[in-house]
Design a protein around this motif. Structure first.
Motif, short mmCIF file in Angstrom:
data_model
loop_
_atom_site.label_atom_id
_atom_site.label_comp_id
_atom_site.label_asym_id
_atom_site.label_seq_id
_atom_site.Cartn_x
_atom_site.Cartn_y
_atom_site.Cartn_z
N LYS A 15 5.48 0.36 -8.55
CA LYS A 15 5.41 0.31 -7.08
C LYS A 15 4.05 -0.23 -6.67
CE LYS A 15 8.63 4.17 -6.44
NZ LYS A 15 8.84 5.51 -5.83
N PHE A 16 4.07 -1.24 -5.78
CA PHE A 16 2.84 -1.95 -5.43
C PHE A 16 2.80 -2.26 -3.94
CE2 PHE A 16 4.26 -3.03 -9.67
CZ PHE A 16 3.14 -2.76 -10.46
N SER A 17 1.57 -2.40 -3.44
CA SER A 17 1.38 -2.93 -2.09
C SER A 17 1.41 -4.45 -2.14
CB SER A 17 0.05 -2.45 -1.49
OG SER A 17 -0.17 -3.03 -0.23
N PHE A 18 0.63 -5.02 -3.04
CA PHE A 18 0.70 -6.46 -3.26
C PHE A 18 0.09 -6.81 -4.60
CE2 PHE A 18 -3.29 -5.93 -0.93
CZ PHE A 18 -4.18 -6.67 -1.68
N VAL A 19 0.45 -8.01 -5.08
CA VAL A 19 -0.04 -8.53 -6.36
C VAL A 19 -0.33 -10.02 -6.18
CG1 VAL A 19 0.53 -8.96 -8.78
CG2 VAL A 19 1.32 -6.85 -7.67
N ALA A 20 -1.42 -10.49 -6.78
CA ALA A 20 -1.74 -11.92 -6.73
C ALA A 20 -2.25 -12.38 -8.09
CB ALA A 20 -2.77 -12.20 -5.65
N LEU A 21 -1.82 -13.55 -8.51
CA LEU A 21 -2.32 -14.18 -9.73
C LEU A 21 -3.06 -15.44 -9.30
CD1 LEU A 21 -2.41 -14.36 -12.86
CD2 LEU A 21 -0.30 -15.71 -12.71
N MET A 22 -4.34 -15.58 -9.66
CA MET A 22 -5.18 -16.63 -9.09
C MET A 22 -5.95 -17.41 -10.15
SD MET A 22 -6.78 -14.33 -6.00
CE MET A 22 -6.91 -12.91 -7.09
N VAL A 23 -6.09 -18.72 -9.91
CA VAL A 23 -7.06 -19.53 -10.64
C VAL A 23 -8.18 -19.98 -9.71
CG1 VAL A 23 -5.59 -20.36 -12.50
CG2 VAL A 23 -5.58 -21.56 -10.30
N ASN A 24 -8.04 -19.71 -8.44
CA ASN A 24 -9.07 -20.01 -7.44
C ASN A 24 -9.41 -18.72 -6.73
OD1 ASN A 24 -10.70 -20.95 -5.38
ND2 ASN A 24 -9.05 -21.97 -4.27
N GLY A 25 -10.68 -18.48 -6.47
CA GLY A 25 -11.10 -17.19 -5.93
C GLY A 25 -11.02 -17.05 -4.43
N PHE A 26 -10.60 -18.10 -3.70
CA PHE A 26 -10.66 -18.05 -2.24
C PHE A 26 -9.27 -18.06 -1.62
CE2 PHE A 26 -14.72 -19.56 -3.62
CZ PHE A 26 -15.61 -18.94 -2.77
N TRP A 27 -9.14 -17.32 -0.51
CA TRP A 27 -7.93 -17.35 0.29
C TRP A 27 -8.13 -18.11 1.60
CZ3 TRP A 27 -5.93 -11.67 -0.58
CH2 TRP A 27 -5.18 -11.65 -1.75
N SER A 28 -9.36 -18.43 1.92
CA SER A 28 -9.67 -19.26 3.08
C SER A 28 -11.15 -19.63 3.01
CB SER A 28 -9.36 -18.53 4.39
OG SER A 28 -10.33 -17.52 4.65
N LEU A 29 -11.61 -20.41 3.96
CA LEU A 29 -13.03 -20.75 4.02
C LEU A 29 -13.89 -19.52 4.23
CD1 LEU A 29 -12.81 -24.01 6.14
CD2 LEU A 29 -13.81 -23.84 3.86
N ASP A 30 -13.29 -18.46 4.79
CA ASP A 30 -14.05 -17.25 5.10
C ASP A 30 -13.84 -16.12 4.10
OD1 ASP A 30 -15.04 -18.36 7.50
OD2 ASP A 30 -13.18 -17.84 8.53
N ASN A 31 -12.76 -16.17 3.32
CA ASN A 31 -12.36 -15.00 2.54
C ASN A 31 -12.45 -15.24 1.03
OD1 ASN A 31 -11.77 -13.55 4.86
ND2 ASN A 31 -9.67 -14.29 4.94
N VAL A 32 -13.15 -14.33 0.35
CA VAL A 32 -13.31 -14.37 -1.10
C VAL A 32 -12.34 -13.37 -1.71
CG1 VAL A 32 -14.93 -14.21 -3.01
CG2 VAL A 32 -15.76 -14.87 -0.75
N ALA A 33 -11.18 -13.83 -2.13
CA ALA A 33 -10.18 -12.92 -2.68
C ALA A 33 -10.56 -12.41 -4.06
CB ALA A 33 -8.81 -13.60 -2.73
N ASN A 34 -11.11 -13.31 -4.88
CA ASN A 34 -11.43 -12.96 -6.25
C ASN A 34 -12.84 -13.46 -6.57
OD1 ASN A 34 -11.67 -12.62 -8.99
ND2 ASN A 34 -10.04 -14.04 -9.54
N PRO A 35 -13.84 -12.58 -6.53
CA PRO A 35 -15.23 -13.02 -6.72
C PRO A 35 -15.57 -13.44 -8.15
CG PRO A 35 -15.13 -10.63 -6.54
CD PRO A 35 -13.74 -11.14 -6.24
#
Length: 447
Positions: free
Chosen positions: A343-363
């Motif tokens: 059971k999860f709220s959300f899951v993301a698999l990333m090769v880039n750390g950003f979700w926008s110019l303002d947001n750092v999803a994965n530092p």
């Protein structure tokens, strides 16, 4: 087109010198763009690193020089022009030759793919007011093709003329670049993705790849409305760099991702806010509040092959040293693990750390580190914790939250009892099984 050159190759690179050093032996005066009484100091302050090109005006023996210094206060590049008046034609010819050598201008031609419907629909305005003038100043030839329907950019990538162009530049959101890359992957002439240099300029909602590029250059923290200047400059002066992709497999299909795969809350926010595109990234804030209040549970099973701790980047190793529970996720390299719970709220698999110019999803992530990161928010999680997560995205401090767990992975498989929505680089896909793995250095990007 042959395989792209190594990282030290560039479209327009420059030796680190000043105009004063370049033009010191020549007879000239400054006619505009600087204080004529301070000629030497004016030229000494103009670095070739900031110059994108020059134009000679033979009839009047003048040379226009175009440069874009970075404002340390506002963090964006602003246009400047200096016009030099030379004594005679030979001096002008010599000055022009020295500028071409110093800025290392190389003849090239690019296909610019414009998506007029991306984000707040500013791409056409950006093209006319910023991109076209800067490419003209940089002596880069280009043709513009406008996407007319969903999947059009895929056709453009599939039919791209490698003998006519030196690369593709997308003036769009990340979804258009996603289509271009997958179009290239479908070619039957032997052209591979990394054979085609690709650039991207922010013309979408999130502009995740532009955020990563500008972060690498130390130029991300500018007003989002000014980022187009920085992004165009990065394209003009950029090197050819190999970047990582994700390969996804589902329903007998294979698809390359240049950004991320997600499901759960983040996915719901993306697609339910689609009708508010005209408001840009503000649409995400509106629907994030809605889904934080709903705090839905999303059920599924996550299996993964972890990256060994010793092979993970140093910054991630330091993170794991303070998170023993997550360090355990990396034991047993090369074997499949199952994430505890379903059971999860959300899951993301990333090769880039950003979700926008303002947001750092994965530092922890970089475009070219050869790693993919799984970010997991398991249930139960409170509404307050989710709110803090979104408020801390700008700084990246959300990574310290005990509710959020990061795993550096090689391969992942998602399983659900029933079909559900996945967000694949902004594109929606509904399936009950999805697999993905990282493909290091699979594409060539210009920045």
């Amino acid at each position: 087109m042959s395989t792209a050159p190594a990282n030290d190759a560039a479209i327009h690179s420059s030796r680190d010198s000043t105009l004063a050093e370049i033009f010191s032996p020549l007879d000239f005066k400054i006619t505009s763009g600087a204080n004529r009484r301070k000629i030497s100091s004016s030229l000494a302050n103009v670095s070739t690193k900031d110059i994108i090109g020059s134009r000679a005006h033979g009839k009047c023996n003048q040379l226009s020089i175009y440069y874009y210094p970075l404002s340390l206060r506002k963090h964006y590049r602003k246009r400047h022009e200096i016009i030099l008046q030379f004594r005679d034609q030979p001096d002008l010819t010599m000055a022009r030759h020295q500028m071409v050598q110093a800025v290392q201008i190389k003849p090239c031609k690019f296909l610019v793919v414009l998506n007029p419907y991306g984000g707040a629909k500013k791409a056409k305005d950006y093209l006319d007011k910023v991109v076209k003038p800067m490419l003209f100043e940089a002596e880069i030839n280009f043709e513009v093709v406008t996407t007319e329907h969903c999947g059009h950019a895929t056709e453009i990538g599939r039919n791209y003329d490698t003998s006519k162009f030196d690369g593709i530049c997308a003036l769009s959101g990340d979804g258009t670049l996603h289509e271009i890359i997958n179009g290239i992957s479908q070619r039957t002439d032997g052209t591979k993705i990394d054979d085609v240099p690709i650039g991207i300029l922010n013309g979408g909602t999130a502009n995740c790849l532009v955020a990563a590029i500008l972060e690498r250059r130390g130029e991300r923290k500018c007003n989002p409305n000014k980022a187009i200047w920085n992004a165009t400059f990065a394209f003009i002066k950029g090197n050819l760099n190999r970047v990582d992709l994700l390969m996804t497999r589902y329903a007998d299909q294979e698809l390359y991702l240049c950004q991320s795969l997600s499901w759960g809350l983040i996915c719901d926010v993306e697609f339910e806010s689609e009708w508010l595109r005209v408001f840009g990234s503000t649409r995400y804030s509106i629907y994030a509040i809605k889904h934080i209040m709903l705090n839905k549970c999303h059920q599924g099973t996550i299996s993964y092959i972890p990256e060994s701790v010793s092979e993970a980047p140093e910054i991630f190793q330091k993170y794991l040293s303070n998170r023993p529970k997550e360090a355990d996720f990396h034991q047993g390299n090369q074997t499949w693990h199952t994430f505890p719970g379903n059971k999860f709220s959300f899951v993301a698999l990333m090769v880039n750390g950003f979700w926008s110019l303002d947001n750092v999803a994965n530092p922890f992530s970089h475009l070219d580190d050869g790693k993919a990161y799984l970010m997991v928010v398991p249930k139960p999680v409170s509404r307050l914790s989710l709110l803090k997560f979104f408020l801390q995205l700008e700084s990246g401090n959300h990574a310290s939250s005990p509710q959020i767990q990061f795993i550096c992975v090689k391969q992942v498989k998602f399983n659900f009892d029933k079909e559900r929505a996945f967000n694949l680089d902004g594109e929606k896909s509904i399936n009950n099984v999805m697999e993905a793995d990282v493909r290091p250095h699979s594409a060539t990007m210009i920045y």
